[in-house]
Scaffold this motif. Structure first.
Motif, PDB file in Angstrom:
ATOM      1  N   HIS A 208      -5.596   3.530   2.082  1.00 19.51           N
ATOM      2  CA  HIS A 208      -4.641   5.056   0.733  1.00 19.51           C
ATOM      3  C   HIS A 208      -4.065   4.856  -0.384  1.00 19.51           C
ATOM      4  N   ASP A 209      -4.014   5.242  -1.098  1.00 22.78           N
ATOM      5  CA  ASP A 209      -3.718   5.225  -2.897  1.00 22.78           C
ATOM      6  C   ASP A 209      -4.241   4.355  -3.231  1.00 22.78           C
ATOM      7  N   GLY A 210      -5.622   3.505  -2.898  1.00 21.79           N
ATOM      8  CA  GLY A 210      -5.518   2.402  -3.438  1.00 21.79           C
ATOM      9  C   GLY A 210      -5.197   1.298  -3.543  1.00 21.79           C
ATOM     10  N   LYS A 211      -4.878   1.223  -2.226  1.00 21.26           N
ATOM     11  CA  LYS A 211      -4.273   0.191  -1.637  1.00 21.26           C
ATOM     12  C   LYS A 211      -5.100  -0.200  -1.099  1.00 21.26           C
ATOM     13  N   LEU A 212      -4.729  -1.814  -0.156  1.00 18.19           N
ATOM     14  CA  LEU A 212      -5.874  -2.156   1.785  1.00 18.19           C
ATOM     15  C   LEU A 212      -4.748  -2.239   2.072  1.00 18.19           C
ATOM     16  N   TYR A 213      -4.615  -2.309   3.033  1.00 12.77           N
ATOM     17  CA  TYR A 213      -3.698  -1.789   4.701  1.00 12.77           C
ATOM     18  C   TYR A 213      -3.771  -2.545   5.319  1.00 12.77           C
ATOM     19  N   ILE A 214      -3.545  -4.271   5.769  1.00 10.59           N
ATOM     20  CA  ILE A 214      -4.056  -4.536   7.611  1.00 10.59           C
ATOM     21  C   ILE A 214      -2.780  -4.396   8.884  1.00 10.59           C
TER      22      ILE A 214
ATOM     23  N   GLY B 266      -1.490 -18.011  19.363  1.00  7.96           N
ATOM     24  CA  GLY B 266      -1.262 -17.326  20.806  1.00  7.96           C
ATOM     25  C   GLY B 266      -0.121 -16.120  20.701  1.00  7.96           C
ATOM     26  N   SER B 267      -0.870 -15.539  19.364  1.00  8.56           N
ATOM     27  CA  SER B 267       0.313 -14.493  19.487  1.00  8.56           C
ATOM     28  C   SER B 267      -0.352 -12.909  18.553  1.00  8.56           C
ATOM     29  N   HIS B 268      -0.171 -11.979  19.270  1.00  8.44           N
ATOM     30  CA  HIS B 268      -0.511 -10.282  19.517  1.00  8.44           C
ATOM     31  C   HIS B 268       0.373 -10.087  18.170  1.00  8.44           C
ATOM     32  N   PHE B 269       0.087  -8.799  16.836  1.00  5.46           N
ATOM     33  CA  PHE B 269       0.681  -8.513  16.069  1.00  5.46           C
ATOM     34  C   PHE B 269       1.132  -7.159  16.039  1.00  5.46           C
ATOM     35  N   ASN B 270       2.129  -6.956  15.262  1.00  3.69           N
ATOM     36  CA  ASN B 270       1.954  -5.356  14.987  1.00  3.69           C
ATOM     37  C   ASN B 270       2.819  -5.363  13.416  1.00  3.69           C
ATOM     38  N   ASP B 271       2.352  -5.747  12.916  1.00  7.96           N
ATOM     39  CA  ASP B 271       3.341  -6.256  11.221  1.00  7.96           C
ATOM     40  C   ASP B 271       2.242  -5.110  10.726  1.00  7.96           C
ATOM     41  N   LEU B 272       2.458  -4.127   9.373  1.00  7.71           N
ATOM     42  CA  LEU B 272       1.079  -3.678   8.894  1.00  7.71           C
ATOM     43  C   LEU B 272       1.922  -4.787   7.470  1.00  7.71           C
ATOM     44  N   HIS B 273       0.463  -4.936   6.837  1.00 10.58           N
ATOM     45  CA  HIS B 273       0.523  -5.122   5.416  1.00 10.58           C
ATOM     46  C   HIS B 273       0.063  -4.396   4.292  1.00 10.58           C
ATOM     47  N   GLU B 274       0.443  -4.937   2.970  1.00  6.32           N
ATOM     48  CA  GLU B 274      -0.222  -4.040   1.959  1.00  6.32           C
ATOM     49  C   GLU B 274      -1.171  -4.928   0.280  1.00  6.32           C
ATOM     50  N   PHE B 275      -2.000  -4.792   0.504  1.00  6.18           N
ATOM     51  CA  PHE B 275      -2.766  -5.527  -0.509  1.00  6.18           C
ATOM     52  C   PHE B 275      -3.110  -4.283  -1.589  1.00  6.18           C
ATOM     53  N   ASN B 276      -2.253  -4.973  -2.957  1.00  6.67           N
ATOM     54  CA  ASN B 276      -2.404  -4.321  -4.675  1.00  6.67           C
ATOM     55  C   ASN B 276      -3.853  -4.835  -5.247  1.00  6.67           C
ATOM     56  N   PRO B 277      -4.728  -4.589  -5.416  1.00  7.14           N
ATOM     57  CA  PRO B 277      -6.016  -5.202  -5.880  1.00  7.14           C
ATOM     58  C   PRO B 277      -5.677  -5.131  -7.495  1.00  7.14           C
ATOM     59  N   LEU B 278      -4.325  -4.417  -7.798  1.00 13.68           N
ATOM     60  CA  LEU B 278      -4.646  -4.250  -9.481  1.00 13.68           C
ATOM     61  C   LEU B 278      -3.231  -5.896  -9.832  1.00 13.68           C
ATOM     62  N   THR B 279      -2.610  -5.763  -8.614  1.00 21.09           N
ATOM     63  CA  THR B 279      -1.770  -6.795  -9.360  1.00 21.09           C
ATOM     64  C   THR B 279      -2.088  -8.179  -8.170  1.00 21.09           C
ATOM     65  N   LEU B 280      -2.983  -7.840  -7.036  1.00 20.97           N
ATOM     66  CA  LEU B 280      -3.302  -8.854  -6.137  1.00 20.97           C
ATOM     67  C   LEU B 280      -2.625 -10.050  -5.167  1.00 20.97           C
TER      68      LEU B 280
END
Length: 396
Positions: A248-254, A263-277
């Protein structure tokens, strides 16, 4: 950024595949432990109208229907991409096991399936748990678990829609190629494929006990025909598989996923900005976050992301009223619950959306509102804004 709605009673699906077209979500197949996947039956298609958040199921072709022989069989671990307003489904398997490597096309306008004619004899071997990504006029397929060899793969194939032919990418000297893996994600961001996560073995492609969950980010550049490893910084998400990735809007989300080593499931949300790495963990507002899960689907339409399905861990000590809806399939013997919910995440909520959210959370009488807002408000109140977890569901 806000989680604004949660709707229950959608299709109960795990390891399904989906695509978005206009304002509709199309969900294809997937797994539900209450159904029989040892038989060859036509795949199901559930459609969600994102304006009403209502699901409906398309009729399946019957044996005497000409569509029957060109419809994919019901499966999981497959991929779906959207190209020129049509959906293309590849790979996956059922419980027989029957993996598949035929390419199917679904036309949402006519609601008809067709088999894509392939030029040449080369077709990638059947697999599941691979990734698929559209860049320009090509569909790129990476990795997955090959049933006939019982091995993970790190091959990169592409299907050229202009020539209707499959090709195997030949890596260059110096390429940093991701190890063999399955249940990773591959996402088109600015014309490059960003690959994250997945599981693989420490030593070789065989699936044994030394499982690794990767937290590195790789890029395939189709213009240079090369792989590279990103030197990422910040709040890097824990290695995982069966997560969701979207742009979304030029950024990658996981979002979400699972790590069997810890042994963990996750419900976190992470954002990666390709301009700043830089990676950063997103703190979302609004209603409560979805419970941890894996093998869900996430799709972006305009400024909203729609997350649905997947499977979550539960505590069986207090789980009494839904014993027919649980399953034990995890290596660690974690009992899992297949989800039927749909969550809406708004990247840029309007003032009206925030007001409706506030009114619904405070349960304010709508008689004070103008009648033209009643219908929108009722849609909010029909959703479970403050979701009550089913008995036995855990938060981690």
């Amino acid at each position: 950024m806000y989680w604004i709605q949660c709707i229950e009673n959608g299709p109960r699906r795990v390891n399904h595949a989906a695509g978005a077209l206009d304002d509709f979500i199309y969900s294809f197949g997937g797994y539900s432990h209450k159904e029989d996947y040892t038989r060859i039956t036509p795949i199901d298609i559930h459609i969600c109208n994102t304006h009403t958040l209502k699901w409906y199921l398309l009729p399946k072709p019957q044996l005497d229907d000409s569509q029957y022989n060109v419809t994919p069989f019901s499966r999981y671990g497959h991929t779906v991409v959207v190209y020129k307003r049509k959906f293309y489904l590849w790979g996956g398997r059922n419980d027989r096991p029957v993996p598949c490597n035929r390419l199917f096309c679904f036309d949402p306008k006519s609601r008809q399936w067709s088999l894509v004619s392939i030029v040449g004899d080369f077709v990638p071997s059947p697999r599941d748990g691979h990734s698929a990504c559209i860049i320009n006029d090509r569909m790129y397929i990476f990795g997955g678990f090959e049933d006939h060899t019982q091995q993970f793969s790190n091959d990169l194939f592409y299907f050229d829609f202009n020539t209707s032919s499959w090709h195997l990418h030949q890596p260059k000297i110096g390429d940093v190629i991701p190890q063999w893996r399955d249940f990773h994600s591959a996402t088109n961001l600015d014309g490059q494929m960003y690959l994250f996560g997945g599981r693989f073995d420490r030593i070789e492609p065989q699936q044994i006990t030394q499982t690794i969950y990767d937290d590195r980010l790789y890029i395939f550049n189709p213009e240079h025909n090369s792989w590279s490893l990103v030197t990422a910084m910040g709040e890097i998400p824990c290695g995982r598989r069966s997560h969701s990735a979207f742009v979304h809007d030029g950024k990658l989300y996981i979002f979400g996923g699972y790590n069997n080593v810890i042994g963990s499931h996750f419900n976190d949300l992470h954002e990666f900005n390709p301009l700043t790495l830089l990676w950063r963990r997103i703190k979302a507002y609004g209603i409560g976050s979805p419970v941890p899960r894996r093998r869900q689907c996430c799709l972006v339409i305009h400024d909203r992301m729609y997350m649905f399905g997947g499977t979550s861990p539960i505590s069986t000590s207090t789980f009494t009223n839904r014993s027919n809806e649980i399953q034990e399939i995890d290596v660690l013997r974690t009992t899992l619950y297949d989800q039927s919910d749909l969550y809406v995440f708004d990247f840029a909520p309007t003032l009206k959306t925030l007001c409706l959210l506030f009114l619904a959370k405070q349960r304010i009488n709508i008689n004070i509102l103008s009648k033209k807002f009643h219908q929108e408000y009722q849609l909010f109140t029909q959703s479970t804004l403050i979701r009550q977890r089913s008995t036995g569901e855990t938060s981690g």
